[in-house]
Design a protein around this motif. Sequence first.
Motif, PDB file in Angstrom:
ATOM      1  N   LEU A 190       0.840  -1.210   0.000  1.00 23.65           N
ATOM      2  CA  LEU A 190       0.000   0.000   0.000  1.00 23.65           C
ATOM      3  C   LEU A 190       0.869   1.250   0.000  1.00 23.65           C
ATOM      4  O   LEU A 190       0.591   2.213  -0.715  1.00 23.65           O
ATOM      5  N   LEU A 191       1.937   1.215   0.798  1.00 24.73           N
ATOM      6  CA  LEU A 191       2.834   2.369   0.858  1.00 24.73           C
ATOM      7  C   LEU A 191       3.485   2.621  -0.500  1.00 24.73           C
ATOM      8  O   LEU A 191       3.619   3.774  -0.923  1.00 24.73           O
ATOM      9  N   ASP A 192       3.887   1.526  -1.166  1.00 24.70           N
ATOM     10  CA  ASP A 192       4.539   1.696  -2.476  1.00 24.70           C
ATOM     11  C   ASP A 192       3.594   2.373  -3.458  1.00 24.70           C
ATOM     12  O   ASP A 192       4.004   3.177  -4.294  1.00 24.70           O
ATOM     13  N   LEU A 193       2.312   2.059  -3.326  1.00 26.29           N
ATOM     14  CA  LEU A 193       1.325   2.632  -4.256  1.00 26.29           C
ATOM     15  C   LEU A 193       0.959   4.065  -3.888  1.00 26.29           C
ATOM     16  O   LEU A 193       0.807   4.924  -4.758  1.00 26.29           O
ATOM     17  N   MET A 194       0.792   4.322  -2.577  1.00 23.97           N
ATOM     18  CA  MET A 194       0.140   5.567  -2.165  1.00 23.97           C
ATOM     19  C   MET A 194       1.062   6.617  -1.552  1.00 23.97           C
ATOM     20  O   MET A 194       0.672   7.776  -1.463  1.00 23.97           O
ATOM     21  N   SER A 195       2.243   6.230  -1.104  1.00 20.24           N
ATOM     22  CA  SER A 195       2.964   7.176  -0.254  1.00 20.24           C
ATOM     23  C   SER A 195       3.846   8.111  -1.057  1.00 20.24           C
ATOM     24  O   SER A 195       4.056   7.964  -2.252  1.00 20.24           O
ATOM     25  N   ASP A 196       4.406   9.020  -0.301  1.00 23.59           N
ATOM     26  CA  ASP A 196       5.261  10.065  -0.821  1.00 23.59           C
ATOM     27  C   ASP A 196       6.704   9.572  -0.665  1.00 23.59           C
ATOM     28  O   ASP A 196       7.100   9.130   0.409  1.00 23.59           O
ATOM     29  N   GLU A 197       7.486   9.670  -1.734  1.00 25.11           N
ATOM     30  CA  GLU A 197       8.870   9.193  -1.714  1.00 25.11           C
ATOM     31  C   GLU A 197       9.672   9.840  -0.584  1.00 25.11           C
ATOM     32  O   GLU A 197      10.495   9.186   0.062  1.00 25.11           O
ATOM     33  N   LYS A 198       9.416  11.126  -0.328  1.00 26.17           N
ATOM     34  CA  LYS A 198      10.183  11.835   0.702  1.00 26.17           C
ATOM     35  C   LYS A 198       9.933  11.246   2.082  1.00 26.17           C
ATOM     36  O   LYS A 198      10.828  11.163   2.914  1.00 26.17           O
ATOM     37  N   ALA A 199       8.699  10.821   2.323  1.00 23.05           N
ATOM     38  CA  ALA A 199       8.352  10.316   3.651  1.00 23.05           C
ATOM     39  C   ALA A 199       8.958   8.935   3.899  1.00 23.05           C
ATOM     40  O   ALA A 199       9.435   8.639   4.994  1.00 23.05           O
ATOM     41  N   THR A 200       8.948   8.059   2.887  1.00 23.07           N
ATOM     42  CA  THR A 200       9.401   6.693   3.116  1.00 23.07           C
ATOM     43  C   THR A 200      10.897   6.522   2.880  1.00 23.07           C
ATOM     44  O   THR A 200      11.487   5.569   3.367  1.00 23.07           O
ATOM     45  N   GLY A 201      11.521   7.414   2.104  1.00 26.77           N
ATOM     46  CA  GLY A 201      12.943   7.244   1.802  1.00 26.77           C
ATOM     47  C   GLY A 201      13.179   6.109   0.835  1.00 26.77           C
ATOM     48  O   GLY A 201      14.298   5.624   0.695  1.00 26.77           O
ATOM     49  N   LYS A 202      12.134   5.646   0.186  1.00 26.09           N
ATOM     50  CA  LYS A 202      12.251   4.590  -0.805  1.00 26.09           C
ATOM     51  C   LYS A 202      11.637   5.080  -2.118  1.00 26.09           C
ATOM     52  O   LYS A 202      10.760   5.933  -2.114  1.00 26.09           O
ATOM     53  N   THR A 203      12.102   4.507  -3.219  1.00 25.34           N
ATOM     54  CA  THR A 203      11.456   4.769  -4.497  1.00 25.34           C
ATOM     55  C   THR A 203      10.018   4.253  -4.407  1.00 25.34           C
ATOM     56  O   THR A 203       9.798   3.134  -3.957  1.00 25.34           O
ATOM     57  N   THR A 204       9.022   5.063  -4.785  1.00 22.20           N
ATOM     58  CA  THR A 204       7.639   4.559  -4.768  1.00 22.20           C
ATOM     59  C   THR A 204       7.150   4.296  -6.189  1.00 22.20           C
ATOM     60  O   THR A 204       7.775   4.717  -7.159  1.00 22.20           O
ATOM     61  N   GLY A 205       6.026   3.581  -6.287  1.00 22.98           N
ATOM     62  CA  GLY A 205       5.497   3.225  -7.602  1.00 22.98           C
ATOM     63  C   GLY A 205       6.321   2.143  -8.277  1.00 22.98           C
ATOM     64  O   GLY A 205       6.113   1.847  -9.456  1.00 22.98           O
ATOM     65  N   ALA A 206       7.255   1.526  -7.519  1.00 19.22           N
ATOM     66  CA  ALA A 206       8.141   0.522  -8.123  1.00 19.22           C
ATOM     67  C   ALA A 206       7.334  -0.699  -8.562  1.00 19.22           C
ATOM     68  O   ALA A 206       7.622  -1.296  -9.609  1.00 19.22           O
ATOM     69  N   ASP A 207       6.310  -1.078  -7.788  1.00 22.35           N
ATOM     70  CA  ASP A 207       5.517  -2.258  -8.145  1.00 22.35           C
ATOM     71  C   ASP A 207       4.829  -2.058  -9.497  1.00 22.35           C
ATOM     72  O   ASP A 207       4.856  -2.954 -10.349  1.00 22.35           O
ATOM     73  N   LEU A 208       4.244  -0.882  -9.685  1.00 25.20           N
ATOM     74  CA  LEU A 208       3.576  -0.604 -10.959  1.00 25.20           C
ATOM     75  C   LEU A 208       4.577  -0.596 -12.110  1.00 25.20           C
ATOM     76  O   LEU A 208       4.308  -1.150 -13.183  1.00 25.20           O
ATOM     77  N   ALA A 209       5.715   0.020 -11.848  1.00 22.47           N
ATOM     78  CA  ALA A 209       6.737   0.080 -12.902  1.00 22.47           C
ATOM     79  C   ALA A 209       7.170  -1.328 -13.308  1.00 22.47           C
ATOM     80  O   ALA A 209       7.498  -1.571 -14.473  1.00 22.47           O
ATOM     81  N   LYS A 210       7.191  -2.249 -12.332  1.00 21.06           N
ATOM     82  CA  LYS A 210       7.598  -3.630 -12.622  1.00 21.06           C
ATOM     83  C   LYS A 210       6.404  -4.502 -12.997  1.00 21.06           C
ATOM     84  O   LYS A 210       6.524  -5.721 -13.046  1.00 21.06           O
ATOM     85  N   ARG A 211       5.224  -3.923 -13.192  1.00 19.11           N
ATOM     86  CA  ARG A 211       4.006  -4.639 -13.579  1.00 19.11           C
ATOM     87  C   ARG A 211       3.660  -5.743 -12.567  1.00 19.11           C
ATOM     88  O   ARG A 211       3.272  -6.841 -12.928  1.00 19.11           O
TER      89      ARG A 211
END
Lengths: 331, 331
Positions: free
Chosen positions: B225-246
């Motif tokens: 859920l965090l990967d989909l919804m969160s802000d990169e600055k808050a988590t310190g991780k690249t977000t949207g990675a799951d979508l990018a990797k299909r």
Amino acid sequence: MSQADQTLVEGSPKLRQLLSCIADDLSAVEQRLQSELHSRVPQVDEVVRHGYRLGGKRLRPALVLLAGQATGELSDEHLTLAAVVEMIHTATLVHDDVLDEAQLRRHEDTVNARWNNETSVLLGDFLFSHSFYLASTTGSAEACQTIGRATNVVCEGEMQQTLSEGDFGLSQADYLAIITAKTAELCACCCELGARQSGADDATIERLASFGRNLGIAFQIADDLLDLMSDEKATGKTTGADLAKRKMTLPLIHARDALVNGPRANFVDLLESADLERIRAQVKLLGSLDYANRMATNYARRAAADLAELPANPALESLVGLANFAAARTS
Amino acid sequence: MSQADQTLVEGSPKLRQLLSCIADDLSAVEQRLQSELHSRVPQVDEVVRHGYRLGGKRLRPALVLLAGQATGELSDEHLTLAAVVEMIHTATLVHDDVLDEAQLRRHEDTVNARWNNETSVLLGDFLFSHSFYLASTTGSAEACQTIGRATNVVCEGEMQQTLSEGDFGLSQADYLAIITAKTAELCACCCELGARQSGADDATIERLASFGRNLGIAFQIADDLLDLMSDEKATGKTTGADLAKRKMTLPLIHARDALVNGPRANFVDLLESADLERIRAQVKLLGSLDYANRMATNYARRAAADLAELPANPALESLVGLANFAAARTS
């Protein structure tokens, strides 16, 4: 025909003869590998089984078994440990193929060629993990420790090698340190495991480990020579991979050091170009192939000397023969 | 300030309070990790130390220690095993970052971003290998076996996930099987190791393992859920990675299954496009975020139920708190 038989047949008659005293045990190791390497997830199972087919020449299981037989009686644990070291070796091969971007291994597509790099990384991890699991089933935390320590050194050596890519000034000492870590340490570990499992005393175990280390160095020098000089069809592996990855090996280091000033700079430019044919001609001309072959032979001699004071028996003779074979192999 | 303190400070006050009963032990685990993770080769040492900084949130060591304390007395072996599981987790993170082509992890460059993919692969191998070595130093072949078995399942789960990339028809059952293998199994293993090392009986060990598994599922749903919804600055991780990797995750599966015919086909096209903003809007609209949050909460409840019949103590309460925290975390 079992996989072990195929492996023996693929080897020379000389190799087959050297391994004849452990032929049945090697077949049992193959069976163990096959029965261990599967997955309940069908897609994953296909990958894992393909990985099994890409395994090595079974040199490392042979070392465990011969070291065990040379110093005592073989037990079921020897077979397990032999399967473990082959699995570790296969894991490093699978990850090497990612790093080298290789397409062929033992006349088969590599995992990265058939699937992709991600699958290769994960298959390697699975093989590492399964090998440690299997080692633990012997009930010996000491064997697990020996294996874990050796694998650490292997990984450090591989990392040092990767971080040295493109360093055409790499010294012979650093080259030897890298191959001792990335290849010879696991061979030393195999011999140590085999001898300890047979109940050998510490001095004997140390001799066997030193034998394995020297054999491993001889083997890797010969392997690097094959990558530079051999025909892809004969080895079933992608050749010229070291040059493509800007990796310095012994004949290249010798050729570079035989030159000074302009000619040396030209030779380094030639290495940068990775022009395989012209590089082959130069290293022949400079006697660098002979030099590398002599070095491999010297390490095989040191390996034989490590065993000279142990009581003679057929397995011990096979070990010495294997060291000579490793130094002089042509595929 | 020690790394452990930093990790605690980075966490919320709530998390700090949950871990207060093992704060000193967690600091000791950090020291063990730092003293273990180095290399005699300077270039390699730099990579290994960077890998240490990329480690996880220390959830897994906390599980070992809390499970140990909930069922008995903590010993030096608990600290070793806690360091082992964190090292394994870091190895999978480092390899994940290769697979995901991620550039950021805990506000630091990933190893592949700072060096390259090859170095990442080898660092992961080194961490795997070192973790097994360290496990063997406890002298318990049983602990090595538990760890090796769990790591196998983790690798299978990761492989299944990779082989499912681009499969927008992935079922919820398959999604749950994948996250149970790739994430929850190691959490189960942590709790099992901690409890067994404290001398707990088999039934108690099984309860703790089941707790860890349910917590792990809750944690991974929240992570996705965090990967989909969160802000990169808050988590310190690249977000949207799951979508990018299909890669299909629970809210996406729920949204797809809430639609039929044309709208479903359009949603799958949207997933193909990986348009993060539009996908976020759709899953909100379809109640799929709420659904995924409820599922995470349900697994946290199951985790709490696993421990309901054990004698109450502060460590046990912390475990339950940790399960709730895992399901509801925001970073």
